[in-house]
Design a protein around this motif. Structure first.
Motif, PDB file in Angstrom:
ATOM      1  N   SER A 175      45.460  41.791  55.197  1.00 34.75           N
ATOM      2  CA  SER A 175      44.323  42.162  54.369  1.00 34.75           C
ATOM      3  C   SER A 175      43.278  41.057  54.416  1.00 34.75           C
ATOM      4  CB  SER A 175      44.775  42.400  52.922  1.00 34.75           C
ATOM      5  OG  SER A 175      43.686  42.622  52.064  1.00 34.75           O
ATOM      6  N   ARG A 176      42.090  41.386  53.966  1.00 32.20           N
ATOM      7  CA  ARG A 176      41.052  40.362  53.840  1.00 32.20           C
ATOM      8  C   ARG A 176      41.337  39.445  52.659  1.00 32.20           C
ATOM      9  NH1 ARG A 176      34.773  41.689  52.185  1.00 32.20           N
ATOM     10  NH2 ARG A 176      34.069  39.536  51.971  1.00 32.20           N
ATOM     11  N   GLY A 177      41.888  40.001  51.593  1.00 29.76           N
ATOM     12  CA  GLY A 177      42.133  39.215  50.390  1.00 29.76           C
ATOM     13  C   GLY A 177      40.852  39.017  49.606  1.00 29.76           C
ATOM     14  N   HIS A 178      40.292  40.133  49.132  1.00 32.54           N
ATOM     15  CA  HIS A 178      38.979  40.106  48.473  1.00 32.54           C
ATOM     16  C   HIS A 178      38.994  39.217  47.233  1.00 32.54           C
ATOM     17  CE1 HIS A 178      34.992  41.526  47.652  1.00 32.54           C
ATOM     18  NE2 HIS A 178      35.330  42.017  46.472  1.00 32.54           N
ATOM     19  N   LYS A 179      37.973  38.369  47.111  1.00 32.57           N
ATOM     20  CA  LYS A 179      37.745  37.468  45.977  1.00 32.57           C
ATOM     21  C   LYS A 179      38.828  36.411  45.796  1.00 32.57           C
ATOM     22  CE  LYS A 179      34.474  39.935  43.072  1.00 32.57           C
ATOM     23  NZ  LYS A 179      34.129  40.333  41.687  1.00 32.57           N
ATOM     24  N   ARG A 180      39.552  36.078  46.829  1.00 34.68           N
ATOM     25  CA  ARG A 180      40.500  34.963  46.732  1.00 34.68           C
ATOM     26  C   ARG A 180      39.745  33.647  46.903  1.00 34.68           C
ATOM     27  NH1 ARG A 180      42.526  33.405  52.296  1.00 34.68           N
ATOM     28  NH2 ARG A 180      41.379  34.700  53.776  1.00 34.68           N
ATOM     29  N   LEU A 227      46.683  52.377  21.903  1.00 37.47           N
ATOM     30  CA  LEU A 227      46.656  51.562  23.121  1.00 37.47           C
ATOM     31  C   LEU A 227      45.304  50.877  23.274  1.00 37.47           C
ATOM     32  CD1 LEU A 227      48.174  52.240  26.545  1.00 37.47           C
ATOM     33  CD2 LEU A 227      45.711  51.893  26.478  1.00 37.47           C
ATOM     34  N   ILE A 228      45.355  49.597  23.639  1.00 35.18           N
ATOM     35  CA  ILE A 228      44.158  48.840  24.021  1.00 35.18           C
ATOM     36  C   ILE A 228      44.162  48.779  25.541  1.00 35.18           C
ATOM     37  CG2 ILE A 228      43.013  46.603  23.936  1.00 35.18           C
ATOM     38  CD1 ILE A 228      44.530  46.173  21.236  1.00 35.18           C
ATOM     39  N   LEU A 229      43.135  49.328  26.174  1.00 38.88           N
ATOM     40  CA  LEU A 229      43.085  49.419  27.639  1.00 38.88           C
ATOM     41  C   LEU A 229      42.241  48.298  28.214  1.00 38.88           C
ATOM     42  CD1 LEU A 229      43.731  50.909  30.267  1.00 38.88           C
ATOM     43  CD2 LEU A 229      41.763  52.407  29.817  1.00 38.88           C
ATOM     44  N   VAL A 230      42.782  47.621  29.231  1.00 36.33           N
ATOM     45  CA  VAL A 230      42.085  46.559  29.955  1.00 36.33           C
ATOM     46  C   VAL A 230      42.057  46.960  31.421  1.00 36.33           C
ATOM     47  CG1 VAL A 230      42.057  44.113  30.560  1.00 36.33           C
ATOM     48  CG2 VAL A 230      42.941  44.838  28.329  1.00 36.33           C
ATOM     49  N   SER A 231      40.857  47.163  31.961  1.00 32.83           N
ATOM     50  CA  SER A 231      40.771  47.635  33.350  1.00 32.83           C
ATOM     51  C   SER A 231      39.627  46.963  34.093  1.00 32.83           C
ATOM     52  CB  SER A 231      40.575  49.161  33.390  1.00 32.83           C
ATOM     53  OG  SER A 231      39.351  49.522  32.776  1.00 32.83           O
ATOM     54  N   GLY A 232      39.934  46.553  35.319  1.00 31.90           N
ATOM     55  CA  GLY A 232      38.927  45.997  36.221  1.00 31.90           C
ATOM     56  C   GLY A 232      39.114  46.593  37.597  1.00 31.90           C
ATOM     57  N   ILE A 233      38.886  47.904  37.707  1.00 31.94           N
ATOM     58  CA  ILE A 233      39.058  48.635  38.953  1.00 31.94           C
ATOM     59  C   ILE A 233      37.807  49.466  39.213  1.00 31.94           C
ATOM     60  CG2 ILE A 233      41.572  48.696  38.860  1.00 31.94           C
ATOM     61  CD1 ILE A 233      41.399  51.503  37.701  1.00 31.94           C
ATOM     62  N   ALA A 234      37.713  50.036  40.413  1.00 33.89           N
ATOM     63  CA  ALA A 234      36.503  50.765  40.792  1.00 33.89           C
ATOM     64  C   ALA A 234      36.276  51.997  39.924  1.00 33.89           C
ATOM     65  CB  ALA A 234      36.587  51.159  42.272  1.00 33.89           C
ATOM     66  N   HIS A 255      37.803  41.815  38.931  1.00 30.19           N
ATOM     67  CA  HIS A 255      37.304  40.837  37.965  1.00 30.19           C
ATOM     68  C   HIS A 255      38.304  39.700  37.755  1.00 30.19           C
ATOM     69  CE1 HIS A 255      35.224  39.304  34.426  1.00 30.19           C
ATOM     70  NE2 HIS A 255      36.367  39.326  33.765  1.00 30.19           N
ATOM     71  N   ASN A 256      37.799  38.469  37.773  1.00 21.13           N
ATOM     72  CA  ASN A 256      38.635  37.312  37.474  1.00 21.13           C
ATOM     73  C   ASN A 256      38.560  37.025  35.980  1.00 21.13           C
ATOM     74  OD1 ASN A 256      39.634  36.602  40.070  1.00 21.13           O
ATOM     75  ND2 ASN A 256      37.610  35.811  40.625  1.00 21.13           N
ATOM     76  N   TYR A 257      39.676  37.145  35.294  1.00 20.98           N
ATOM     77  CA  TYR A 257      39.687  37.025  33.840  1.00 20.98           C
ATOM     78  C   TYR A 257      39.513  35.570  33.397  1.00 20.98           C
ATOM     79  CZ  TYR A 257      41.038  41.879  33.706  1.00 20.98           C
ATOM     80  OH  TYR A 257      41.036  43.244  33.853  1.00 20.98           O
ATOM     81  N   SER A 258      38.600  35.385  32.460  1.00 23.64           N
ATOM     82  CA  SER A 258      38.294  34.056  31.932  1.00 23.64           C
ATOM     83  C   SER A 258      38.998  33.859  30.592  1.00 23.64           C
ATOM     84  CB  SER A 258      36.786  33.905  31.733  1.00 23.64           C
ATOM     85  OG  SER A 258      36.317  34.811  30.729  1.00 23.64           O
ATOM     86  N   GLY A 259      38.953  32.625  30.102  1.00 22.77           N
ATOM     87  CA  GLY A 259      39.518  32.341  28.797  1.00 22.77           C
ATOM     88  C   GLY A 259      38.847  33.132  27.695  1.00 22.77           C
ATOM     89  N   MET A 260      37.527  33.346  27.822  1.00 27.42           N
ATOM     90  CA  MET A 260      36.805  34.133  26.832  1.00 27.42           C
ATOM     91  C   MET A 260      37.250  35.589  26.848  1.00 27.42           C
ATOM     92  SD  MET A 260      34.730  34.155  24.368  1.00 27.42           S
ATOM     93  CE  MET A 260      34.074  32.483  24.513  1.00 27.42           C
ATOM     94  N   ASP A 261      37.513  36.137  28.051  1.00 27.46           N
ATOM     95  CA  ASP A 261      38.016  37.513  28.147  1.00 27.46           C
ATOM     96  C   ASP A 261      39.350  37.642  27.402  1.00 27.46           C
ATOM     97  OD1 ASP A 261      35.876  38.247  29.801  1.00 27.46           O
ATOM     98  OD2 ASP A 261      36.970  37.685  31.618  1.00 27.46           O
ATOM     99  N   SER A 298      47.072  43.388  36.510  1.00 31.74           N
ATOM    100  CA  SER A 298      48.186  42.554  36.050  1.00 31.74           C
ATOM    101  C   SER A 298      48.406  41.350  36.962  1.00 31.74           C
ATOM    102  CB  SER A 298      49.468  43.381  35.954  1.00 31.74           C
ATOM    103  OG  SER A 298      49.973  43.701  37.240  1.00 31.74           O
ATOM    104  N   GLN A 299      48.083  41.489  38.253  1.00 34.26           N
ATOM    105  CA  GLN A 299      48.229  40.360  39.169  1.00 34.26           C
ATOM    106  C   GLN A 299      47.306  39.214  38.748  1.00 34.26           C
ATOM    107  OE1 GLN A 299      50.711  41.065  41.296  1.00 34.26           O
ATOM    108  NE2 GLN A 299      50.614  43.172  40.533  1.00 34.26           N
ATOM    109  N   ARG A 300      46.095  39.569  38.289  1.00 34.60           N
ATOM    110  CA  ARG A 300      45.130  38.547  37.870  1.00 34.60           C
ATOM    111  C   ARG A 300      45.448  38.016  36.475  1.00 34.60           C
ATOM    112  NH1 ARG A 300      40.667  42.186  37.983  1.00 34.60           N
ATOM    113  NH2 ARG A 300      41.781  43.712  39.230  1.00 34.60           N
ATOM    114  N   LEU A 301      45.905  38.895  35.594  1.00 31.43           N
ATOM    115  CA  LEU A 301      46.219  38.458  34.227  1.00 31.43           C
ATOM    116  C   LEU A 301      47.410  37.499  34.199  1.00 31.43           C
ATOM    117  CD1 LEU A 301      45.650  41.884  32.469  1.00 31.43           C
ATOM    118  CD2 LEU A 301      44.416  39.766  31.953  1.00 31.43           C
TER     119      LEU A 301
END
Length: 384
Positions: free
Chosen positions: A77-82, A275-282, A307-313, A336-339
């Motif tokens: 893969s290209r590994g987008h945003k790594r 449920l609280i939903l957290v999503s960063g997908i297309a 999306h890269n999750y920040s401390g504020m997120d 979940s991989q990013r979280l």
């Protein structure tokens, strides 16, 4: 008037794509091939067609087959945003920032498969086929994990536009909700390539379909793709170039919730009605629709794709969790991989955070059987 203006504005982009493909098709620009079979999973639209779950489906097909279950299979893969550079092998304990969320997801699902990332696919394939070069090449000096077995087959994730490398077998995905005939080139639509590039594939898969489609619907949809005389029994028709083309239809299946943080989770939250939903997908509309059948979505944190999750997120999500103390916090498998890579996720939030895995499957056992035989049959021809 608007359509005419769009055609005028898109003309430079259209001509650039035509010239680029002509240079590769006529041998002006060099095209490389691999000495082992390569399967490309791509599309002609920008994001959202389901490349990662279809890559996983292909891996399941290969690993369940007699011919390939004991072979060394790799995904490139290209590994987008790594934030890593060059060629990298991905291991299960790597972070999404290092690996990219999708390659890390694939590695966690298929630990027996070699997963690697490289922006330069030709170079990436060369390292997978000749891993000894990782010890001597200057281009591999930043590679963190250099112990790799030589690959017997490579699945190329999102490489259909990478014309420098010619895949042996091209699978192109098309979104059921956005047929190419009703789309336009970027930025007025989502097409990143010419619609006629579809006919350079070996297989077209229409993704995100309803769970059931009549045969006449499949025929009608194939006509939208320019495929005539489509036969649902053979899953094959004739494309505008006059060659046979297989067309398959897949649907998304949502799996039971799984903990994001497996060492501290509290399974009781799954049975909450909120449920609280957290999503960063297309596109998260199908996910919201599915979850709404079982949960009341009290808060939705919607972020951009990858999306890269920040401390504020994390703080915002934690505040919402405090406001709804019994709600489960749901997210996608990709998110979940990013979280998991965030160091500031409090333990009380970790206990409540669950992912909703997805997989794709064909609309019928017959269709799955035809696809498997088509793919595995092509690989046998390569070996012969």
């Amino acid at each position: 008037m608007r359509a005419m203006l769009e055609r005028i504005l898109l003309a430079p982009y259209y001509l650039t794509l035509k010239i680029r493909h002509a240079l590769y098709d006529n041998g002006v620009k060099k095209v490389y091939t691999c000495e082992v079979p390569t399967i490309c999973v791509g599309n002609i639209a920008a994001g959202g067609t389901g490349k990662t779950p279809h890559t996983e489906m292909i891996l399941r097909t290969l690993l369940e087959s007699v011919e390939w279950k004991d072979k060394n299979i790799a995904v490139l893969s290209r590994g987008h945003k790594r934030n890593s550079s060059g060629f990298q092998q991905i291991l299960e304990n790597d972070t999404a920032k290092f690996a990219g969320d999708e390659p890390l997801q694939i590695k966690n699902r298929f630990p027996e498969v070699t997963v690697a990332v490289d922006r330069t696919r030709v170079e990436g394939c060369d390292f997978l086929l000749h891993p000894e070069k990782l010890l001597t090449s200057r281009k591999a000096r930043k590679c963190a994990h250099k112990e790799i077995n030589r690959s017997d087959l490579i699945v190329l994730d999102d490489a259909f536009q990478y014309r420098s490398l010619k895949a042996f077998y091209n699978i192109v995905l098309v979104d059921y909700n956005r047929p190419p005939c009703k789309d336009r080139l970027l930025p007025f639509g989502r097409l990143r390539d010419l619609p006629e590039r579809l006919y350079h594939a070996n297989v077209i898969i229409v993704t995100k379909c309803p769970a059931y489609m009549e045969d006449w619907e499949r025929v009608k949809w194939s006509k939208k793709l320019g495929i005539k005389d489509f036969n649902p029994d053979t899953c094959q028709g004739i494309d505008p170039l006059g060659k046979p083309m297989h067309v398959f239809f897949t649907t998304i299946e949502y799996c039971p919730l799984e903990p994001v943080f497996k060492s501290v989770y509290d399974n009781r939250y799954i049975y909450s009605k909120k449920l609280i939903l957290v999503s960063g997908i297309a596109s998260d509309t199908p996910l919201k629709r599915f979850l709404s059948d079982s949960y009341s979505i009290v808060k939705h944190f919607k972020f951009s794709d990858h999306h890269n999750y920040s401390g504020m997120d994390i703080k915002r999500i934690a505040v919402a969790a405090k406001n709804w103390p019994t709600a489960v916090v749901g997210t996608t498998e990709k998110d979940s991989q990013r979280l998991r890579g965030c160091k500031k996720v409090p333990e009380n939030l970790q206990r409540r955070m669950f992912q909703i895995p997805i997989k794709v499957d064909f609309l019928s056992d017959h269709e799955r059987s035809v696809f498997n035989e088509t793919l595995l049959g092509a690989l046998r021809e390569f070996q012969d």
